[in-house]
Scaffold this motif. Sequence first.
Motif, PDB file in Angstrom:
ATOM      1  N   GLU A  12     -26.598 -49.154  13.723  1.00 44.90           N
ATOM      2  CA  GLU A  12     -26.066 -47.811  13.794  1.00 44.90           C
ATOM      3  C   GLU A  12     -26.822 -47.216  14.777  1.00 44.90           C
ATOM      4  N   ASP A  13     -27.928 -47.703  15.404  1.00 45.39           N
ATOM      5  CA  ASP A  13     -28.556 -46.888  16.412  1.00 45.39           C
ATOM      6  C   ASP A  13     -27.557 -47.085  17.738  1.00 45.39           C
ATOM      7  N   PRO A  14     -27.320 -45.611  18.331  1.00 40.59           N
ATOM      8  CA  PRO A  14     -26.345 -45.595  19.522  1.00 40.59           C
ATOM      9  C   PRO A  14     -26.882 -46.478  20.618  1.00 40.59           C
ATOM     10  N   LEU A  15     -28.347 -46.689  20.751  1.00 41.79           N
ATOM     11  CA  LEU A  15     -28.858 -47.335  21.880  1.00 41.79           C
ATOM     12  C   LEU A  15     -28.380 -48.816  21.853  1.00 41.79           C
ATOM     13  N   ASN A  16     -28.142 -49.351  20.684  1.00 43.85           N
ATOM     14  CA  ASN A  16     -27.717 -50.749  20.368  1.00 43.85           C
ATOM     15  C   ASN A  16     -25.917 -50.850  20.423  1.00 43.85           C
ATOM     16  N   TRP A  17     -25.390 -49.687  20.654  1.00 37.37           N
ATOM     17  CA  TRP A  17     -23.846 -50.006  20.924  1.00 37.37           C
ATOM     18  C   TRP A  17     -23.546 -50.777  22.193  1.00 37.37           C
ATOM     19  N   PRO A  18     -22.355 -51.142  22.299  1.00 36.36           N
ATOM     20  CA  PRO A  18     -22.060 -51.789  23.576  1.00 36.36           C
ATOM     21  C   PRO A  18     -21.832 -50.781  24.840  1.00 36.36           C
ATOM     22  N   MET A  19     -22.009 -51.193  25.854  1.00 38.71           N
ATOM     23  CA  MET A  19     -21.763 -50.310  26.894  1.00 38.71           C
ATOM     24  C   MET A  19     -20.285 -49.679  27.185  1.00 38.71           C
ATOM     25  N   ARG A  20     -19.420 -50.553  26.775  1.00 35.77           N
ATOM     26  CA  ARG A  20     -17.968 -49.892  26.734  1.00 35.77           C
ATOM     27  C   ARG A  20     -18.002 -48.756  25.820  1.00 35.77           C
ATOM     28  N   LYS A  21     -18.531 -49.102  24.607  1.00 37.03           N
ATOM     29  CA  LYS A  21     -18.299 -48.230  23.624  1.00 37.03           C
ATOM     30  C   LYS A  21     -19.176 -46.718  24.194  1.00 37.03           C
ATOM     31  N   LYS A  22     -20.132 -46.832  24.561  1.00 31.98           N
ATOM     32  CA  LYS A  22     -20.893 -45.566  25.311  1.00 31.98           C
ATOM     33  C   LYS A  22     -20.474 -45.001  26.100  1.00 31.98           C
ATOM     34  N   PHE A  44     -29.033 -40.295  15.290  1.00 30.63           N
ATOM     35  CA  PHE A  44     -29.891 -41.205  14.804  1.00 30.63           C
ATOM     36  C   PHE A  44     -31.395 -40.981  14.865  1.00 30.63           C
ATOM     37  N   SER A  45     -32.070 -41.098  13.873  1.00 34.32           N
ATOM     38  CA  SER A  45     -33.691 -40.853  13.746  1.00 34.32           C
ATOM     39  C   SER A  45     -34.236 -42.241  13.585  1.00 34.32           C
ATOM     40  N   ARG A  46     -35.286 -42.681  14.698  1.00 34.56           N
ATOM     41  CA  ARG A  46     -35.956 -43.986  14.660  1.00 34.56           C
ATOM     42  C   ARG A  46     -37.267 -43.642  13.679  1.00 34.56           C
ATOM     43  N   ASP A  47     -37.538 -42.387  13.540  1.00 36.75           N
ATOM     44  CA  ASP A  47     -38.707 -42.000  12.622  1.00 36.75           C
ATOM     45  C   ASP A  47     -38.530 -42.046  11.222  1.00 36.75           C
ATOM     46  N   PRO A  48     -39.052 -43.116  10.610  1.00 38.53           N
ATOM     47  CA  PRO A  48     -38.844 -43.507   9.201  1.00 38.53           C
ATOM     48  C   PRO A  48     -39.364 -42.206   8.380  1.00 38.53           C
ATOM     49  N   ASP A  49     -39.665 -41.285   8.746  1.00 33.94           N
ATOM     50  CA  ASP A  49     -40.470 -40.116   7.983  1.00 33.94           C
ATOM     51  C   ASP A  49     -39.154 -38.891   7.975  1.00 33.94           C
ATOM     52  N   VAL A  50     -38.062 -39.100   8.814  1.00 34.69           N
ATOM     53  CA  VAL A  50     -37.399 -37.989   8.999  1.00 34.69           C
ATOM     54  C   VAL A  50     -36.013 -38.392   8.034  1.00 34.69           C
ATOM     55  N   PRO A  51     -35.563 -37.599   7.361  1.00 37.26           N
ATOM     56  CA  PRO A  51     -34.401 -37.626   6.480  1.00 37.26           C
ATOM     57  C   PRO A  51     -33.109 -38.085   7.260  1.00 37.26           C
ATOM     58  N   THR A  52     -32.421 -39.141   6.587  1.00 42.33           N
ATOM     59  CA  THR A  52     -31.221 -39.399   7.441  1.00 42.33           C
ATOM     60  C   THR A  52     -29.803 -39.394   6.546  1.00 42.33           C
ATOM     61  N   ARG A  53     -28.722 -39.241   7.499  1.00 42.74           N
ATOM     62  CA  ARG A  53     -27.589 -38.923   6.391  1.00 42.74           C
ATOM     63  C   ARG A  53     -27.163 -40.719   5.989  1.00 42.74           C
ATOM     64  N   ALA A  54     -26.283 -40.151   5.029  1.00 44.49           N
ATOM     65  CA  ALA A  54     -25.816 -41.870   4.403  1.00 44.49           C
ATOM     66  C   ALA A  54     -24.934 -42.266   5.415  1.00 44.49           C
ATOM     67  N   ALA A  55     -24.726 -43.558   5.762  1.00 46.33           N
ATOM     68  CA  ALA A  55     -23.701 -44.267   6.577  1.00 46.33           C
ATOM     69  C   ALA A  55     -22.365 -43.833   6.686  1.00 46.33           C
ATOM     70  N   LEU A  56     -21.798 -43.650   7.570  1.00 47.48           N
ATOM     71  CA  LEU A  56     -20.246 -42.906   7.606  1.00 47.48           C
ATOM     72  C   LEU A  56     -19.460 -44.247   7.229  1.00 47.48           C
ATOM     73  N   PRO A  57     -18.039 -43.894   6.734  1.00 45.80           N
ATOM     74  CA  PRO A  57     -17.205 -44.925   6.390  1.00 45.80           C
ATOM     75  C   PRO A  57     -16.994 -45.849   7.674  1.00 45.80           C
ATOM     76  N   LYS A  58     -16.528 -47.147   7.223  1.00 45.80           N
ATOM     77  CA  LYS A  58     -16.420 -48.040   8.437  1.00 45.80           C
ATOM     78  C   LYS A  58     -14.945 -47.751   8.824  1.00 45.80           C
ATOM     79  N   ASN A  59     -13.857 -47.496   7.913  1.00 45.97           N
ATOM     80  CA  ASN A  59     -12.651 -47.437   8.057  1.00 45.97           C
ATOM     81  C   ASN A  59     -12.254 -46.397   8.899  1.00 45.97           C
TER      82      ASN A  59
END
Length: 528
Positions: A46-56, A241-256
Amino acid sequence: MSTSASSEEVKTEPKEMVDVVTPSLKVAGTKNGDIILVPQPSDDPEDPLNWPMRKKITIFACICLAGFAAQMSPNSNQLTFIEQVPAYNKTVTDLLNSVAAALAGWVAGPFLLIPFVAVIGRSAVVFWSLVGVFICQIWGAEMTGVDDYIPFTISRLFCGLFGGIPAIIGSGYIIDMFYLHQRGKAFAVFEVLIIFAVVGGGTLGGFIAQTNPWNYVFWWTLGPVGAAIVLVFLFVEDTTFSRDPDVPTRAALPKNWFANRVATYLPGTKTQPAGKGAEFVKRAITPFQITFAPITLLMGTYIFVALGLPIMQASTLATYMQPPVEAGGYGFSSLQLAFFTMTAWVGIICAQVYGYFFNDTAPLWLARRRGGTWHTEYRLANTILPSILLPIGLGIWGSGLQYHLHYMVLALASFLIWFGALLALPVCYNYVVECFLHNPVETSVSLNAYRVTFGLISVFIVTQWQSAVGVGWMWGMGAFFIVFVDIIMAGLIFKGHVVRQWTAKLSTTIAVTEDGVTINRKAEDASA
């Protein structure tokens, strides 16, 4: 796992190559050698840094179109407002005030609307801002009656309120999706397109108004704005996207896909974690904290003058070029004026090419030459050339108007002004955003206010200013103002780290940088 551009080989540094207390590092192989990825991507897909370049690139291109279409709409009549004078039975100054209303919206809108990012997310704020621009353009186009001047001006104000939002939020997507060594190119592309919209929208409006009623300059913008609405809805995803484990994050969005679109845009509240009310208040306050931070005050002063004067030049261009020769003008038609603004287009395009090749290359070269450690001030090396060109361009512009020189002299001046301004703008934005890394959008709100305010003020004072000192000295004074802020820039280049330390003492929670990280692989190996 692919974490960077297709032209770069991403790999993990073997543990035996680094100190035992140093975690494995991911590096990117480039034509200039290996670069340590900053920031280090997580292992989460889910980390945007890991997305394929074409998606970015797809998301970035949609945001670029959104910023361009929205930014050009409020002042799409900047070259044709004189033709509206008989329609409303008003003066040229009155119609120039309608241009100022759009500029006022550009300044105020981000402060009012950006906090809603905390409630419905960046993507939803971009989408609904574009819808607002679309409606305001129809509103402005319909205001053709003699009594419609006030509603027309209000339409420009609201269009400005909505029109500046995508351009502000774009910095957040850049920080989320791209590494430090890629951001210079991304900021160059994005910020140049945003300013190109200010000039290009007027140019295209001038072409259209030559053979069509003046209100067509608003109707045609519905095409690019509508296209941006559709493409943003189809392709832009939430990139927070937060890479800090102490920061609250949202639930994953639907894949559909359809469910994801609904969650992202209708209304988008699922893209944000709990605590939206507190976050809304925080995002409303943070732009003001950043605006008055020491590093922003100094860089903001540079932006205020160096970018405000070109906006003033674009906003007042018609008042110099369209009056007849016997009245001191050049007798340009809307079509001729549109062609004249192509000189600014050339300057902007040249700045785009220069920035693409040097905005990352120059600071990374400095980092390698100075031991491989990154310092944020290395970004500012690219402001040296525009700091020289801008006062020269403004001086030629003022002399050309004062002595009524051939319009090609003015064309040269226009090229220098916009080439210099658009070399500086992306670098300044990139630098200050990297001084407040956790708040890129709020930082852009602040910088936008500095950028536009001078142009807004100038609309109200330009007549009196010119009457007091003459057109030549008015622009000559502008050239000297640039020289003054060049001194500020020189101070930031050499002592910016000290000013950032002052900023950190005053704003410990928001003054976050990547200063001091090792970005060169050889330097990291040497320290192991």
